[in-house]
Scaffold this motif. Structure first.
Motif, PDB file in Angstrom:
ATOM      1  N   ALA A   1       0.702  -1.035  -0.021  1.00  0.00           N
ATOM      2  CA  ALA A   1      -0.024  -0.050  -0.048  1.00  0.00           C
ATOM      3  C   ALA A   1       0.969   1.233   0.036  1.00  0.00           C
ATOM      4  N   ARG A   2       1.987   1.137   0.493  1.00  0.00           N
ATOM      5  CA  ARG A   2       3.048   2.261   0.480  1.00  0.00           C
ATOM      6  C   ARG A   2       3.694   2.590  -1.029  1.00  0.00           C
ATOM      7  N   LEU A   3       3.742   1.690  -1.872  1.00  0.00           N
ATOM      8  CA  LEU A   3       4.110   1.730  -3.148  1.00  0.00           C
ATOM      9  C   LEU A   3       3.309   2.057  -4.336  1.00  0.00           C
ATOM     10  N   PRO A   4       3.535   2.442  -5.427  1.00  0.00           N
ATOM     11  CA  PRO A   4       2.696   3.221  -6.461  1.00  0.00           C
ATOM     12  C   PRO A   4       1.635   2.118  -6.740  1.00  0.00           C
ATOM     13  N   ASP A   5       0.449   2.491  -7.089  1.00  0.00           N
ATOM     14  CA  ASP A   5      -0.798   1.635  -7.554  1.00  0.00           C
ATOM     15  C   ASP A   5      -0.552   1.305  -8.995  1.00  0.00           C
ATOM     16  N   ARG A   6       0.643   1.635  -9.577  1.00  0.00           N
ATOM     17  CA  ARG A   6       0.645   1.212 -11.178  1.00  0.00           C
ATOM     18  C   ARG A   6       1.946   0.420 -11.406  1.00  0.00           C
ATOM     19  N   VAL A   7       1.884  -0.016 -12.435  1.00  0.00           N
ATOM     20  CA  VAL A   7       3.318  -0.852 -12.655  1.00  0.00           C
ATOM     21  C   VAL A   7       4.324   0.342 -13.166  1.00  0.00           C
TER      22      VAL A   7
ATOM     23  N   GLY B   1      12.766 -15.206   8.234  1.00  0.00           N
ATOM     24  CA  GLY B   1      13.124 -16.161   9.192  1.00  0.00           C
ATOM     25  C   GLY B   1      13.038 -15.606  10.864  1.00  0.00           C
ATOM     26  N   ASP B   2      13.166 -14.173  10.860  1.00  0.00           N
ATOM     27  CA  ASP B   2      13.271 -13.722  12.352  1.00  0.00           C
ATOM     28  C   ASP B   2      12.915 -12.119  12.368  1.00  0.00           C
ATOM     29  N   ALA B   3      13.044 -11.675  13.495  1.00  0.00           N
ATOM     30  CA  ALA B   3      12.408 -10.073  13.639  1.00  0.00           C
ATOM     31  C   ALA B   3      13.494  -9.305  12.636  1.00  0.00           C
ATOM     32  N   TRP B   4      14.688  -9.771  12.675  1.00  0.00           N
ATOM     33  CA  TRP B   4      15.555  -8.886  11.950  1.00  0.00           C
ATOM     34  C   TRP B   4      15.432  -8.917  10.648  1.00  0.00           C
ATOM     35  N   ASP B   5      15.159 -10.025  10.072  1.00  0.00           N
ATOM     36  CA  ASP B   5      14.717 -10.054   8.367  1.00  0.00           C
ATOM     37  C   ASP B   5      13.218  -9.109   8.154  1.00  0.00           C
ATOM     38  N   VAL B   6      12.402  -8.968   9.178  1.00  0.00           N
ATOM     39  CA  VAL B   6      11.118  -8.133   9.150  1.00  0.00           C
ATOM     40  C   VAL B   6      11.585  -6.846   8.957  1.00  0.00           C
ATOM     41  N   ARG B   7      12.377  -6.474   9.959  1.00  0.00           N
ATOM     42  CA  ARG B   7      13.051  -5.173  10.195  1.00  0.00           C
ATOM     43  C   ARG B   7      13.723  -4.712   8.614  1.00  0.00           C
ATOM     44  N   GLN B   8      14.694  -5.411   8.271  1.00  0.00           N
ATOM     45  CA  GLN B   8      15.103  -5.107   7.115  1.00  0.00           C
ATOM     46  C   GLN B   8      14.272  -5.130   5.809  1.00  0.00           C
ATOM     47  N   ALA B   9      13.147  -6.026   5.855  1.00  0.00           N
ATOM     48  CA  ALA B   9      12.321  -5.894   4.772  1.00  0.00           C
ATOM     49  C   ALA B   9      11.348  -4.403   4.792  1.00  0.00           C
ATOM     50  N   GLU B  10      11.109  -4.048   6.048  1.00  0.00           N
ATOM     51  CA  GLU B  10      10.480  -2.740   6.032  1.00  0.00           C
ATOM     52  C   GLU B  10      11.269  -1.535   5.781  1.00  0.00           C
ATOM     53  N   LEU B  11      12.367  -1.644   6.019  1.00  0.00           N
ATOM     54  CA  LEU B  11      13.704  -0.760   5.504  1.00  0.00           C
ATOM     55  C   LEU B  11      13.770  -0.585   4.239  1.00  0.00           C
ATOM     56  N   LEU B  12      13.720  -1.692   3.511  1.00  0.00           N
ATOM     57  CA  LEU B  12      13.922  -1.974   2.097  1.00  0.00           C
ATOM     58  C   LEU B  12      12.757  -1.089   1.383  1.00  0.00           C
ATOM     59  N   VAL B  13      11.582  -1.671   1.865  1.00  0.00           N
ATOM     60  CA  VAL B  13      10.512  -0.699   1.296  1.00  0.00           C
ATOM     61  C   VAL B  13      10.349   0.423   1.397  1.00  0.00           C
ATOM     62  N   GLU B  14      10.950   0.978   2.610  1.00  0.00           N
ATOM     63  CA  GLU B  14      11.022   2.638   2.941  1.00  0.00           C
ATOM     64  C   GLU B  14      11.790   3.263   1.944  1.00  0.00           C
ATOM     65  N   HIS B  15      12.981   2.552   1.483  1.00  0.00           N
ATOM     66  CA  HIS B  15      13.723   3.123   0.614  1.00  0.00           C
ATOM     67  C   HIS B  15      13.359   3.288  -0.886  1.00  0.00           C
ATOM     68  N   LEU B  16      12.450   2.196  -1.214  1.00  0.00           N
ATOM     69  CA  LEU B  16      12.048   2.138  -2.526  1.00  0.00           C
ATOM     70  C   LEU B  16      11.036   3.147  -2.506  1.00  0.00           C
ATOM     71  N   VAL B  17      10.307   3.696  -1.386  1.00  0.00           N
ATOM     72  CA  VAL B  17       9.178   4.507  -1.421  1.00  0.00           C
ATOM     73  C   VAL B  17      10.099   5.782  -1.722  1.00  0.00           C
ATOM     74  N   ARG B  18      11.225   6.184  -0.948  1.00  0.00           N
ATOM     75  CA  ARG B  18      11.840   7.261  -0.991  1.00  0.00           C
ATOM     76  C   ARG B  18      12.777   7.322  -2.497  1.00  0.00           C
ATOM     77  N   ALA B  19      13.118   6.549  -3.047  1.00  0.00           N
ATOM     78  CA  ALA B  19      13.697   6.324  -4.381  1.00  0.00           C
ATOM     79  C   ALA B  19      12.794   7.071  -5.462  1.00  0.00           C
ATOM     80  N   GLY B  20      11.316   7.017  -5.226  1.00  0.00           N
ATOM     81  CA  GLY B  20      10.708   7.261  -6.373  1.00  0.00           C
ATOM     82  C   GLY B  20      10.449   6.435  -7.300  1.00  0.00           C
ATOM     83  N   SER B  21       9.635   6.862  -8.400  1.00  0.00           N
ATOM     84  CA  SER B  21       9.368   5.830  -9.531  1.00  0.00           C
ATOM     85  C   SER B  21       9.332   6.616 -10.752  1.00  0.00           C
ATOM     86  N   VAL B  22       9.399   5.762 -11.795  1.00  0.00           N
ATOM     87  CA  VAL B  22       8.935   6.485 -13.135  1.00  0.00           C
ATOM     88  C   VAL B  22       8.281   5.358 -14.184  1.00  0.00           C
ATOM     89  N   ASP B  23       7.546   5.936 -15.105  1.00  0.00           N
ATOM     90  CA  ASP B  23       6.438   5.054 -15.780  1.00  0.00           C
ATOM     91  C   ASP B  23       7.202   4.408 -16.901  1.00  0.00           C
TER      92      ASP B  23
END
Length: 262
Positions: free
Chosen positions: A95-101, A126-148
């Protein structure tokens, strides 16, 4: 009627919050129209990934990730042998990422986070660290912006004839200053319009046109020196440098990978 889910997807657990799937593709691999029950991040190790959507064809080089929202129908084509990573994303994070390809540039940190998951061969979290890293990854994808699009277009009355001419003759070395004279503008005005309308400079856009033409000619077996000359480069080494910056390796390696030669 929507296309079916991938058979592999139906065997996987829901992402919590991410799920990683690693594959190796042979050259000239095609995927029929399909969809996924979760949002999907696509990452390739080299070359280009082509997605066919209902309204357009999207081309993504290896330095971009391709984001496909859940339930979005698409087909795909892989031109050369490559390593492939598919990351399924939970609805909450999707839901934090764009709604389009769209394309999302791999920043150095995004690349490092994905590489860490790959090296550890993480599939399910596998563990709480992986979950935190996954959340950090998505946060940086959001901040990186997108192009069509890797090669955006514009209907601007001054840019349109320039873009059409470059597409028709990618090797044309006419400078932006000369183009300004032809379309009755100034170099500064055109430079500003390229950034505003296309999100990149005149030279960056022309290099992308040249790259796509070079890839087609490499597939047809053209020698590198002939491609360099036709694309307006004074020496093959100048062309090879541009190609390497855009794709991540040399034209000859691309040709070998396309033939499945490793």
């Amino acid at each position: 009627m929507l296309p079916s889910y991938s058979a592999i997807d139906l065997q996987l657990p829901p992402p919590a919050p991410l799920y990683f799937r690693y594959e190796q593709f042979m050259a000239n691999t095609d995927f029929e129209p399909h969809r996924h029950p979760w949002g999907q991040i696509n990452r390739i190790s080299l070359g280009l990934l082509e997605l066919v959507l209902d309204d357009r064809r999207l081309i993504a080089p290896a330095d971009y990730l391709v984001w496909v929202p859940a339930e979005m129908a698409h087909a795909a084509h892989v031109r050369q042998a490559m390593d492939y990573l598919s990351v399924y994303v939970s609805p909450a994070l999707a839901a934090r990422l764009p709604d389009r390809v769209c394309l999302i540039e791999q920043t150095p940190l995004v690349r490092a986070l994905l590489e860490d998951f790959r090296q550890r061969e993480v599939a399910a979290m596998g563990d709480a660290w992986d979950v935190r890293q996954a959340e950090l990854l998505v946060e940086h994808l959001v901040r990186a912006g997108s192009v069509d699009s890797y090669l955006p277009d514009s209907s601007d009355r001054q840019l349109q004839p320039i873009l059409a001419a470059i597409r028709a003759t990618p090797g044309d070395n006419t400078t932006l200053g000369r183009w300004a004279q032809r379309v009755h503008s100034t170099e500064r005005t055109l430079a500003r319009r390229f950034q505003q309308q296309l999100g990149m400079s005149f030279v960056q856009w022309r290099n992308r046109v040249r790259l796509l033409q070079a890839l087609a000619w490499l597939k047809e077996g053209w020698p590198v020196q002939d491609i360099a000359a036709q694309l307006g480069y004074g020496t093959p080494s100048a062309f090879i440098a541009m190609f390497g910056k855009q794709v991540g390796f040399s034209p000859e390696r691309y040709r070998r990978q396309m033939r499945g030669e490793g």
